[in-house]
Write an enzyme that holds these catalytic residues in place. Sequence first.
Site, short mmCIF file in Angstrom:
data_model
loop_
_atom_site.label_atom_id
_atom_site.label_comp_id
_atom_site.label_asym_id
_atom_site.label_seq_id
_atom_site.Cartn_x
_atom_site.Cartn_y
_atom_site.Cartn_z
N GLU A 113 0.83 -1.16 0.06
CA GLU A 113 0.03 0.13 0.13
C GLU A 113 1.00 1.41 -0.04
O GLU A 113 2.21 1.29 0.07
CB GLU A 113 -1.12 0.02 1.30
CG GLU A 113 -2.09 -1.19 1.06
CD GLU A 113 -2.97 -1.18 2.28
OE1 GLU A 113 -4.08 -1.55 2.28
OE2 GLU A 113 -2.54 -1.01 3.63
N HIS A 229 -9.37 9.33 3.00
CA HIS A 229 -8.82 8.25 2.42
C HIS A 229 -9.24 8.67 0.75
O HIS A 229 -10.51 9.12 0.72
CB HIS A 229 -9.71 7.03 2.61
CG HIS A 229 -9.08 5.72 1.98
ND1 HIS A 229 -9.21 5.42 0.76
CD2 HIS A 229 -8.42 4.79 2.54
CE1 HIS A 229 -8.43 4.16 0.42
NE2 HIS A 229 -7.93 3.66 1.43
N ARG A 275 -1.22 8.99 1.38
CA ARG A 275 -2.50 8.94 1.16
C ARG A 275 -3.06 10.73 1.14
O ARG A 275 -4.13 10.78 0.38
CB ARG A 275 -3.36 8.55 2.43
CG ARG A 275 -4.60 8.04 2.19
CD ARG A 275 -4.87 7.09 3.47
NE ARG A 275 -4.62 5.52 3.02
CZ ARG A 275 -5.13 4.60 3.84
NH1 ARG A 275 -5.67 4.94 5.07
NH2 ARG A 275 -4.87 3.45 3.68
N HIS A 333 -11.65 9.20 7.32
CA HIS A 333 -11.37 7.87 7.33
C HIS A 333 -10.48 7.53 8.76
O HIS A 333 -11.15 6.28 9.23
CB HIS A 333 -10.16 7.03 6.29
CG HIS A 333 -10.09 5.91 6.25
ND1 HIS A 333 -10.91 4.94 5.86
CD2 HIS A 333 -8.74 5.26 6.44
CE1 HIS A 333 -10.44 3.61 5.95
NE2 HIS A 333 -9.14 3.83 6.17
N ARG A 368 -0.96 8.97 8.96
CA ARG A 368 -0.82 7.89 9.33
C ARG A 368 -0.32 6.85 7.88
O ARG A 368 -0.99 6.90 7.02
CB ARG A 368 -2.08 7.05 9.68
CG ARG A 368 -2.10 5.48 10.04
CD ARG A 368 -3.03 5.05 10.67
NE ARG A 368 -4.25 5.16 9.45
CZ ARG A 368 -4.96 4.13 8.85
NH1 ARG A 368 -4.45 2.75 9.09
NH2 ARG A 368 -5.87 4.44 8.11
P1 FAD Z 1 -13.13 0.46 16.57
O1 FAD Z 1 -13.04 -0.88 15.93
O2 FAD Z 1 -13.77 1.52 15.79
O3 FAD Z 1 -14.19 -0.07 17.70
C1 FAD Z 1 -14.68 0.93 18.82
C2 FAD Z 1 -15.59 0.11 19.55
O4 FAD Z 1 -15.98 1.17 20.49
C3 FAD Z 1 -16.85 -0.27 18.98
O5 FAD Z 1 -17.03 -1.50 19.56
C4 FAD Z 1 -17.97 0.72 19.40
O6 FAD Z 1 -19.06 -0.11 19.22
C5 FAD Z 1 -17.36 0.98 20.64
N1 FAD Z 1 -18.02 2.39 21.31
C6 FAD Z 1 -17.77 3.31 20.76
N2 FAD Z 1 -18.36 4.53 21.46
C7 FAD Z 1 -18.88 3.84 22.59
C8 FAD Z 1 -19.75 4.16 23.57
N3 FAD Z 1 -19.80 5.52 23.95
N4 FAD Z 1 -20.09 3.33 24.64
C9 FAD Z 1 -19.87 1.87 24.54
N5 FAD Z 1 -19.20 1.34 23.38
C10 FAD Z 1 -18.47 2.51 22.48
N6 FAD Z 1 -6.69 0.00 9.36
C11 FAD Z 1 -5.67 -0.91 9.03
O7 FAD Z 1 -4.63 -0.76 9.69
N7 FAD Z 1 -5.73 -1.78 8.04
C12 FAD Z 1 -6.89 -1.70 7.21
O8 FAD Z 1 -6.93 -2.32 6.43
C13 FAD Z 1 -7.79 -0.74 7.62
N8 FAD Z 1 -9.03 -0.66 6.68
C14 FAD Z 1 -10.05 0.25 7.29
C15 FAD Z 1 -11.38 0.17 6.36
C16 FAD Z 1 -12.32 0.97 6.84
C17 FAD Z 1 -13.59 0.67 5.96
C18 FAD Z 1 -12.42 1.84 7.93
C19 FAD Z 1 -13.29 2.66 8.51
C20 FAD Z 1 -10.97 1.74 8.80
C21 FAD Z 1 -9.88 0.87 8.27
N9 FAD Z 1 -8.68 0.89 9.08
C22 FAD Z 1 -7.82 0.06 8.62
C23 FAD Z 1 -8.52 1.65 10.29
C24 FAD Z 1 -8.82 0.91 11.46
O9 FAD Z 1 -9.86 -0.11 11.14
C25 FAD Z 1 -9.32 1.41 12.69
O10 FAD Z 1 -8.46 2.18 13.01
C26 FAD Z 1 -9.21 0.35 13.80
O11 FAD Z 1 -9.92 -0.71 13.57
C27 FAD Z 1 -9.96 1.25 15.09
O12 FAD Z 1 -10.00 0.04 16.13
P2 FAD Z 1 -10.59 0.38 17.51
O13 FAD Z 1 -10.46 -0.63 18.19
O14 FAD Z 1 -9.63 1.73 18.13
O15 FAD Z 1 -12.07 1.01 16.94
C1 SIN Z 2 -7.06 0.56 2.97
O1 SIN Z 2 -7.55 -0.70 2.79
O2 SIN Z 2 -7.19 1.02 1.79
C2 SIN Z 2 -7.36 1.15 4.26
C3 SIN Z 2 -6.21 0.49 4.99
C4 SIN Z 2 -5.90 1.50 5.86
O3 SIN Z 2 -6.79 2.36 6.35
O4 SIN Z 2 -5.07 1.39 6.80
#
Ligand code: FAD
Ligand code: SIN
Length: 519
Positions: A113, A229, A275, A333, A368
């Site tokens: 990537e 993104h 990006r 994103h 990032r």
């Molecule tokens: P999240 O996975 O967003 O989890 C947050 C949690 O908190 C959820 O369970 C939610 O329900 C809970 N929550 C929120 N507020 C409250 C509240 N008030 N009370 C109770 N619960 C709450 N990153 C990569 O490294 N590689 C990738 O390929 C990639 N692809 C992506 C594709 C998409 C479509 C998206 C949107 C993001 C992508 N990212 C990727 C970024 C990455 O997915 C996120 O940065 C990462 O998953 C964040 O993880 P997290 O556990 O911090 O938050």
């Molecule tokens: C993507 O697959 O393009 C998202 C990857 C990322 O946000 O890290």
Amino acid sequence: MNIIHLETSRPVVVGSGIAGLTAALGLGDCLVITKSQLAEGSSRWAQGGIAAAVGDDDSPSLHAADTVAVSGGLGDRLVAELVTRSAPERIEWLESLGARFDRSNGALTLGREAGHRRHRIVHADGDGTGAEVMRALRAAVTERPEIEVWNHTLALDLLRRGSRVAGVVVRTRDGRLTAISSPTVVLATGGIGRIFSRTTNPAEVTGDGLAMAIRTGLRIVDPEFVQFHPTALDSPVDPMPLLTEALRGAGAVLVDESGRRFMVGEHPDAELAPRDIVARANWHRRNQGGSVFLDATHLGATFPDRFPTVFASAMEAGIDPRTDLLPVSPAAHYHMGGIAVDSNGRTSRPGLYAVGETAATRLHGANRLASNSLLEGLVFGARVAADARDLHESMDSGAPLVVPQSTFDVDSQDDAETMTALRTTMWNHVGVVRNATGLDQAAATLECLAPRTGVGPISRNLATVANAVVGAAKARTESRGGHFRSDYPSLDSTWHRHTEIMPGPEPTVVIGLAERVVA
Ligand code: FAD
Ligand code: SIN
């Protein structure tokens, strides 16, 4: 107002994405609360994969150097080294839990990537990495009876006792307000993407943890650094379907309405430029009335197998990516800023950790590197758990438990129209390209909306976070990483520093406690 009081010595993890569940598995005996279902959030939608230097031609130090190189000068080399060194072991750990990554002839298949000088993106089911990783983590949590999970429970605000965070006030599935007092709270609530009308982030990602932290007076850094993104599928669907960067890593190109590959003239790495550069190039063309398309037709019949998630969303939108161009738009994103933490995830107040996208570890700086955030959640989730397990601080049980007064001003409902107005304003004026006039306009609109945003639990959080982003974006009179100002289009060395906000905590009230339950 009387609320139920639950007292526990167990840590409370708020959020069940990759960061929250990794922390919970490391902690063992804990309570996980999550606003929708276990494992919902951005993590499960991740497509590209997890960056890890596992290839023969790669090393953690090269991965760390790439991470810092795209960070707009603000990524921390030591944090990058810590994270990238742990990456291969974190992949093994996920595999030990049952996650199945794509392999060929026994070796992990590695994608590439933007900004990565090596093929180092570990993935699953082509572009279904998040779903597979979260399946494995959810199964592992479900097998551990000592991890209690409360689904459909919304954290509203942090409880304080003196200077410590001492728990969290939640609204449970049955609508009851409960104050859970605990010596350790881990915020793992994800990013802030939903403050923008164009975003890849799912409905849960409304900046709740960051908003709670601001109301409690925690140290916040770099809220202005939002990553856009470059290639979301341009459709009215909310969230916008992501067209993974791995497509460009596999040779897909960006073209304008006349079929010209415009990125070639913009950057030596063309479509694989950092990006922020690709997102701005896309934004400028669209802003001048043009259109931008991703051409992945070279993948032909292999498309559905290699990128099944993207294939399904494109077909749902009526576009066959084997033969047709995919219309693309930038979309909010990822949030590089967040709650300031140290290398063990400790925040500026004892009793509170933050991990995952809501935290600012200084890994990403102003921008990032792709696929580094799942990795960050895995590495810091484990570090938070190890640190919290060894911590035996006692709470000052003499001091009263307090919460922000405004906790009790919110109703259980949010007004959809108000949230749309806020999100549209943020996209129009605080999106890919910003300037003083637009930022002032956004600030004025947020002020007008305040009486309406303040009454819903989610709109209150969107507004708190949006104000922080606007304030910091106004202050940073330069362009760096994800923050671009058309009125200050250059990097300014005097701004080679983090933005820090340490809001005064909001006025608090002592909570009156009704039933008392000890868990
Ligand atoms: P999240 O996975 O967003 O989890 C947050 C949690 O908190 C959820 O369970 C939610 O329900 C809970 N929550 C929120 N507020 C409250 C509240 N008030 N009370 C109770 N619960 C709450 N990153 C990569 O490294 N590689 C990738 O390929 C990639 N692809 C992506 C594709 C998409 C479509 C998206 C949107 C993001 C992508 N990212 C990727 C970024 C990455 O997915 C996120 O940065 C990462 O998953 C964040 O993880 P997290 O556990 O911090 O938050
Ligand atoms: C993507 O697959 O393009 C998202 C990857 C990322 O946000 O890290």
